[in-house]
Design a protein around this motif. Structure first.
Motif, mmCIF file in Angstrom:
data_model
loop_
_atom_site.group_PDB
_atom_site.id
_atom_site.type_symbol
_atom_site.label_atom_id
_atom_site.label_comp_id
_atom_site.label_asym_id
_atom_site.label_seq_id
_atom_site.Cartn_x
_atom_site.Cartn_y
_atom_site.Cartn_z
ATOM 1 N N SER A 50 -18.182 5.166 -0.973
ATOM 2 C CA SER A 50 -17.211 6.039 -0.097
ATOM 3 C C SER A 50 -16.224 5.098 0.565
ATOM 4 C CB SER A 50 -18.323 6.550 1.127
ATOM 5 O OG SER A 50 -19.431 7.089 0.619
ATOM 6 N N SER A 51 -15.239 5.843 1.003
ATOM 7 C CA SER A 51 -13.943 4.929 1.330
ATOM 8 C C SER A 51 -12.940 6.081 1.919
ATOM 9 C CB SER A 51 -13.319 4.192 0.218
ATOM 10 O OG SER A 51 -12.788 5.015 -0.695
ATOM 11 N N PRO A 52 -11.828 5.478 2.560
ATOM 12 C CA PRO A 52 -11.015 6.058 3.086
ATOM 13 C C PRO A 52 -10.265 6.782 2.060
ATOM 14 C CG PRO A 52 -11.060 4.449 4.741
ATOM 15 C CD PRO A 52 -11.866 4.119 3.459
ATOM 16 N N GLY A 53 -9.675 8.077 2.090
ATOM 17 C CA GLY A 53 -8.862 8.332 0.608
ATOM 18 C C GLY A 53 -7.540 9.354 1.251
ATOM 19 N N GLY A 54 -6.942 9.882 0.317
ATOM 20 C CA GLY A 54 -5.700 10.323 0.522
ATOM 21 C C GLY A 54 -4.623 9.389 0.916
ATOM 22 N N VAL A 55 -3.893 9.493 1.897
ATOM 23 C CA VAL A 55 -2.621 8.577 2.089
ATOM 24 C C VAL A 55 -3.235 7.286 2.221
ATOM 25 C CG1 VAL A 55 -2.613 9.111 4.592
ATOM 26 C CG2 VAL A 55 -0.499 8.396 3.216
ATOM 27 N N ALA A 56 -4.603 7.284 2.623
ATOM 28 C CA ALA A 56 -5.000 5.773 3.081
ATOM 29 C C ALA A 56 -5.232 5.198 1.633
ATOM 30 C CB ALA A 56 -6.570 5.978 3.675
ATOM 31 N N ASN A 57 -5.178 5.575 0.604
ATOM 32 C CA ASN A 57 -5.117 4.754 -0.566
ATOM 33 C C ASN A 57 -3.897 3.750 -0.795
ATOM 34 O OD1 ASN A 57 -7.544 6.136 -1.359
ATOM 35 N ND2 ASN A 57 -6.444 7.601 -2.694
ATOM 36 N N MET A 58 -2.634 4.535 -0.536
ATOM 37 C CA MET A 58 -1.443 3.812 -0.582
ATOM 38 C C MET A 58 -1.366 2.825 0.652
ATOM 39 S SD MET A 58 2.443 5.127 -1.611
ATOM 40 C CE MET A 58 1.540 6.135 -2.664
ATOM 41 N N ALA A 59 -1.664 3.243 1.527
ATOM 42 C CA ALA A 59 -1.544 2.524 2.934
ATOM 43 C C ALA A 59 -2.232 1.055 2.927
ATOM 44 C CB ALA A 59 -1.729 3.088 4.337
ATOM 45 N N THR A 60 -3.650 1.389 2.209
ATOM 46 C CA THR A 60 -4.503 -0.002 2.179
ATOM 47 C C THR A 60 -3.696 -0.851 0.928
ATOM 48 O OG1 THR A 60 -6.406 1.418 2.646
ATOM 49 C CG2 THR A 60 -6.624 -0.541 1.563
ATOM 50 N N ALA A 61 -3.290 -0.247 -0.178
ATOM 51 C CA ALA A 61 -2.841 -1.186 -1.186
ATOM 52 C C ALA A 61 -1.544 -1.714 -0.531
ATOM 53 C CB ALA A 61 -2.357 -0.263 -2.224
ATOM 54 N N LEU A 62 -0.788 -1.302 0.269
ATOM 55 C CA LEU A 62 0.446 -2.070 0.705
ATOM 56 C C LEU A 62 -0.105 -2.882 1.666
ATOM 57 C CD1 LEU A 62 2.600 1.289 1.364
ATOM 58 C CD2 LEU A 62 3.354 -0.522 -0.183
ATOM 59 N N ALA A 63 -0.899 -2.637 2.457
ATOM 60 C CA ALA A 63 -1.395 -3.849 3.461
ATOM 61 C C ALA A 63 -1.931 -5.083 2.827
ATOM 62 C CB ALA A 63 -2.119 -3.259 4.574
ATOM 63 N N ARG A 64 -2.690 -4.795 1.685
ATOM 64 C CA ARG A 64 -3.363 -5.796 1.044
ATOM 65 C C ARG A 64 -2.516 -6.570 0.278
ATOM 66 N NH1 ARG A 64 -9.376 -3.744 -0.983
ATOM 67 N NH2 ARG A 64 -10.055 -3.484 0.981
ATOM 68 N N LEU A 65 -1.120 -6.274 -0.018
ATOM 69 C CA LEU A 65 -0.371 -6.941 -0.765
ATOM 70 C C LEU A 65 0.647 -7.520 0.349
ATOM 71 C CD1 LEU A 65 0.953 -4.674 -3.670
ATOM 72 C CD2 LEU A 65 -0.767 -6.919 -3.622
ATOM 73 N N GLY A 66 0.258 -7.617 1.746
ATOM 74 C CA GLY A 66 0.909 -8.445 2.646
ATOM 75 C C GLY A 66 2.338 -7.663 3.405
ATOM 76 N N LEU A 67 2.191 -6.403 3.073
ATOM 77 C CA LEU A 67 3.425 -5.635 3.761
ATOM 78 C C LEU A 67 2.977 -5.079 5.246
ATOM 79 C CD1 LEU A 67 5.080 -3.811 0.718
ATOM 80 C CD2 LEU A 67 5.534 -5.940 1.843
ATOM 81 N N ARG A 68 3.751 -5.120 6.157
ATOM 82 C CA ARG A 68 3.420 -4.541 7.627
ATOM 83 C C ARG A 68 3.569 -3.295 7.191
ATOM 84 N NH1 ARG A 68 7.543 -9.114 10.369
ATOM 85 N NH2 ARG A 68 6.360 -10.858 9.791
ATOM 86 N N THR A 69 2.467 -2.397 7.402
ATOM 87 C CA THR A 69 2.319 -0.914 7.077
ATOM 88 C C THR A 69 2.097 -0.294 8.218
ATOM 89 O OG1 THR A 69 1.372 -1.802 5.001
ATOM 90 C CG2 THR A 69 1.210 0.744 5.577
ATOM 91 N N SER A 70 2.669 0.977 8.548
ATOM 92 C CA SER A 70 2.336 1.851 9.715
ATOM 93 C C SER A 70 2.270 3.100 9.123
ATOM 94 C CB SER A 70 3.761 1.945 10.527
ATOM 95 O OG SER A 70 3.745 3.019 11.513
ATOM 96 N N LEU A 71 0.994 3.641 9.517
ATOM 97 C CA LEU A 71 0.446 4.981 8.934
ATOM 98 C C LEU A 71 0.415 5.954 10.197
ATOM 99 C CD1 LEU A 71 -0.820 6.894 6.861
ATOM 100 C CD2 LEU A 71 -2.974 5.866 7.317
#
Length: 355
Positions: A50-71
């Motif tokens: 189980s995990s957050p999905g939808g737009v959370a997929n991309m937001a998490t991927a961006l944040a884990r690559l070091g980008l300051r991410t706002s959702l």
């Protein structure tokens, strides 16, 4: 955490690198199914997460690559919404100051069943009620990622472009079956469009992903088409540059969110100023690493996993030598593990009781 934009940052930078808006789902993923569920029978899965999905997929991927991410997203005030909010804000460091919790609204839920390299999804949910005083403009950001909606314009995309954000767009499946290129009017405000092969071919009435990319490059400065196990291709409509890279061969456990992770890798490379082929390769790599884990958001790789993969292939056989040539640009980026190891992963339960 490794910052891919460290050399480019100045005191005048906007507060966030990437802004996104969309719907957050709770994803429940079943894997290890031998075949698709059959009507009137019970199927047992060998794995679940189980995990957050939808737009959370991309937001998490961006944040884990070091980008300051706002959702900016709506969250239900149920346990599912609480879990998703905590996972994104506290677990991933995503800025949720523009998000909201909606009283009395339950979180949308998607059940994803992965089998034979494919997936089938069932979703339940309702649109969140509109905000009484929704902001007119998105925040200042280096870039925005927009999910185009067939036949539905989104005013914030044009507003973001006017404020100087670089807009990257993808698109979902057109349930109407029209696949009308006129439905993609918001592309005029975008720097890049990143559909998958099937979407690209349907919108362009072509039968080849590469031909579709060339056709799309007439509508948007940069057209990128993901081709699954074949990799990705791109056409720069301004310079005429073409690029294509193969996929990274891995044993896939769950393909949920792989397209979102590809976009995150490509956006990261673009903001960092990498050559087009390197951006495609990095998107393919991050997507390949993600499908080896459960879930869409929590399967996204961080720099530590990229570094571990790179170290592995450097000591390998023919495939490793090919990767050395294609991914040699990683040498200048990976001084060592840049994030606590291991990353948080999808688990069968939403959360365990704290003793």
């Amino acid at each position: 955490m490794l910052d891919p934009l460290a050399a480019l940052r100045t005191p005048d930078d906007p507060p966030c690198d990437v802004y996104l808006t969309g719907s957050v789902f709770l994803d429940i993923i079943f894997t290890g199914l031998d075949s698709a569920p059959v009507r009137g029978t019970e199927s047992w899965a060998r794995g679940m997460g189980s995990s957050p999905g939808g737009v959370a997929n991309m937001a998490t991927a961006l944040a884990r690559l070091g980008l300051r991410t706002s959702l900016a997203a709506a969250f239900g005030d149920d346990k599912y919404g609480e879990y998703c909010w905590e996972s994104l804000e506290h677990g991933e460091g995503i800025d949720l100051s523009l998000s909201r919790t909606v009283p009395g609204w339950h979180s949308p839920v998607t059940v994803s069943m992965a089998y034979e390299g494919e997936r089938t999804m069932v979703t339940h949910g309702h649109e969140a009620p509109p905000e009484e005083s929704a902001p007119c403009d998105p925040p200042l950001a280096r870039a925005c990622v927009a999910a185009l909606r067939p036949g539905e314009g989104q005013g914030w995309i044009a507003a973001a472009a006017r404020r100087g954000s670089r807009v990257f767009a993808d698109v979902g499946w057109d349930e109407t079956g029209r696949w009308d290129p006129g439905d993609l009017a918001d592309l005029e405000h975008c720097e890049a469009f990143l559909p998958n092969a099937e979407e690209a071919m349907r919108y362009t009435r072509t039968d080849c992903p590469r031909a579709a990319a060339r056709r799309l490059a007439e509508k948007v400065p940069l057209a990128v088409v993901t081709m699954g196990s074949e990799g990705a291709c791109a056409v720069d409509g301004g310079s005429g540059e073409n690029a294509e890279v193969p996929a990274v061969a891995v044993e896939a456990l769950d393909p949920t969110g792989a397209g979102d992770v590809f976009v995150a890798g490509f956006v990261t490379g673009t903001l960092a100023g990498w050559p087009l082929a390197d951006r495609l390769a990095f998107g393919c790599l991050t997507a390949a690493l993600s499908v080896q884990e459960f879930g869409g958001s929590l399967s996204a790789p961080g720099w530590a996993e990229v570094a571990a993969w790179w170290q592995h292939v450097r000591s390998f056989d023919d495939q490793g030598r090919a990767a050395l040539r294609r991914y040699a640009f990683l040498d200048a980026l990976l001084p060592g593990p840049a994030r606590p190891w291991p990353l948080r992963r999808a688990v069968p339960t939403i959360g365990f009781r704290r003793v």
